[in-house]
Design an enzyme around this catalytic site. Structure first.
Site, PDB file in Angstrom:
ATOM      1  N   LYS A  52       0.800  -1.221   0.000  1.00 55.10           N
ATOM      2  CA  LYS A  52       0.000   0.000   0.000  1.00 55.10           C
ATOM      3  C   LYS A  52       0.836   1.277   0.000  1.00 55.10           C
ATOM      4  CE  LYS A  52      -3.692  -0.047  -0.303  1.00 55.10           C
ATOM      5  NZ  LYS A  52      -4.839  -0.335  -1.227  1.00 55.10           N
TER       6      LYS A  52
HETATM    7  N1  PMP Z   1      -3.097  -7.255   1.657  1.00 53.06           N
HETATM    8  C1  PMP Z   1      -3.090  -6.405   2.693  1.00 53.06           C
HETATM    9  C2  PMP Z   1      -2.432  -6.849   3.957  1.00 53.06           C
HETATM   10  C3  PMP Z   1      -3.681  -5.143   2.581  1.00 53.06           C
HETATM   11  O1  PMP Z   1      -3.676  -4.291   3.630  1.00 53.06           O
HETATM   12  C4  PMP Z   1      -4.319  -4.790   1.368  1.00 53.06           C
HETATM   13  C5  PMP Z   1      -4.989  -3.448   1.213  1.00 53.06           C
HETATM   14  N2  PMP Z   1      -6.075  -3.240   2.054  1.00 53.06           N
HETATM   15  C6  PMP Z   1      -4.330  -5.711   0.318  1.00 53.06           C
HETATM   16  C7  PMP Z   1      -3.693  -6.931   0.491  1.00 53.06           C
HETATM   17  C8  PMP Z   1      -5.063  -5.456  -0.977  1.00 53.06           C
HETATM   18  O2  PMP Z   1      -4.537  -4.451  -1.786  1.00 53.06           O
HETATM   19  P1  PMP Z   1      -5.468  -3.567  -2.723  1.00 53.06           P
HETATM   20  O3  PMP Z   1      -6.110  -2.517  -1.864  1.00 53.06           O
HETATM   21  O4  PMP Z   1      -4.550  -2.969  -3.720  1.00 53.06           O
HETATM   22  O5  PMP Z   1      -6.514  -4.429  -3.346  1.00 53.06           O
END
Ligand code: PMP
Length: 351
Positions: free
Chosen positions: A55
């Site tokens: 992120k």
């Molecule tokens: N894994 C974790 C630990 C996250 O915090 C997030 C984001 N909330 C994601 C995966 C997913 O990423 P994205 O928001 O780009 O879909």
């Protein structure tokens, strides 16, 4: 024997501040899983970003976008609703660029993430976890606060497409370059959908649609059923994974959802077993969403068959969740202790 120095990749020159260190993460071959499946399976080591997760990329891009659109002035305030990692990325980016940072999050998130956000100087507001349709949902509260606070901007990670642009312009091109174009499959889970959508769009475009792209979905999310049947229906109840799983199609995901070739569902039993397996076999200490992605990559290897090259995302480290994932009583309370092979119980280090 190859020296350690030459075994390390070539180092690039210095970078400009915290934000210059975001991205360009290693792509790690998962040797045991590759051998077992007959495919080459790689994890993009997003836990090696300077704020510790995938992120950081989205955080940088939504702040840059707000600056470019004139919404964020020196000394201004960034407000976001986030399960944690976007907030951590934003807190770092805000400190490095002189902004204040206010984070609204559901009060179900791990204490490690809340503590870290506070230590990074963010103003953390943990609010009850209620559905998106409820006006008290953490995202709506973040928006309302920004609208009523002078100099504040709501970066709106779920529906601000600067998020998916981060992956279209950085994650996707990095993976393609690191694989030298020898890539057959990409798979990852979604929270906002930015990582899956932006990376998929880039890989589909550059490969002339040859790279097969897959959604990985945890229990409780509606996207697996949406891909399989066209219905927004939950598959299973909730999940122990944090930061992934969705009840709707975000603006970040919407333009690219139809590009996805297929979806795989990963039960929590497979995700938790993979957390322990990756530690035991690969020496990787990674969180449950990353483990879910790796378990999904194994499913994709079965779908594509032996001999294919598959990439997934290692989103963050297990440090953020260790009081849960490595606690016997927590695992028992979730009914997951038996999902971990007894030979790996030696890693369960907390009562
Ligand atoms: N894994 C974790 C630990 C996250 O915090 C997030 C984001 N909330 C994601 C995966 C997913 O990423 P994205 O928001 O780009 O879909």
């Amino acid at each position: 024997m190859q020296s350690w120095r030459s075994a390390l990749g070539s180092l690039n020159g210095p970078v400009d501040g915290f934000t210059g260190a975001v991205g360009n993460t290693p792509l790690i071959r998962l040797n045991h899983l590759s051998k077992e499946t007959g495919c080459d399976i790689y994890g993009k080591a997003e836990f090696m970003n300077p704020g510790g997760s995938v992120k950081d990329r989205a955080a940088l891009f939504v702040v840059k976008d707000a600056e470019e659109r004139g919404l964020l002035q020196p000394g201004g305030t960034v407000v976001e609703g986030t399960a944690g990692n976007t907030g951590i990325g934003l807190a770092h980016v805000c400190r490095s660029r002189g902004y204040k940072c206010v984070i609204y999050m559901p009060n179900t998130q791990s204490q490690e993430k809340i503590d870290l956000l506070k230590m990074l100087g963010a103003d953390v507001r943990a609010v009850p976890a209620v559905p998106f349709t409820d006006p008290a949902n953490y995202n709506h509260q973040a928006k309302a606060f920004a609208e009523t606070t002078a100099g504040a901007v709501w970066t709106n990670q779920f529906d601000n497409t600067a998020n998916r642009r981060a992956h279209l312009e950085t994650t996707g091109p990095e993976i393609w370059r690191q694989m030298n174009g020898h890539l057959d499959g990409f798979v990852c889970a979604t929270g906002t959908g930015g990582t899956l959508a932006g990376t998929t769009r880039y890989l589909k475009t550059i490969s002339d649609n040859k790279v097969k792209c897959f959604l990985a979905d945890p229990p409780g999310s509606v996207l697996y059923a949406l891909k399989k049947t066209g219905q927004l229906e939950r598959t299973g109840a909730g999940s122990i994974t944090e930061g992934i799983g969705q009840g709707r199609v975000t603006d970040n995901l919407a333009p690219d959802f139809e590009l996805l070739d297929d979806a795989v569902h990963v039960p929590d039993e497979a995700s938790i077993a993979t957390v322990y397996r990756l530690l035991d076999e690969e020496g990787l200490f990674i969180g449950a969403s990353s483990a879910l992605n790796v378990a999904a990559a194994a499913q994709v290897a079965k779908i594509l068959g032996p001999g294919h090259h598959i990439v997934t995302i290692l989103c963050d480290g297990a440090y953020r969740y260790q009081s849960r994932l490595f606690s016997r009583s927590w695992l028992e309370s979730k009914g997951l202790i038996d999902a971990i092979p007894s030979s790996l119980h030696k890693y369960i280090s907390l009562q």
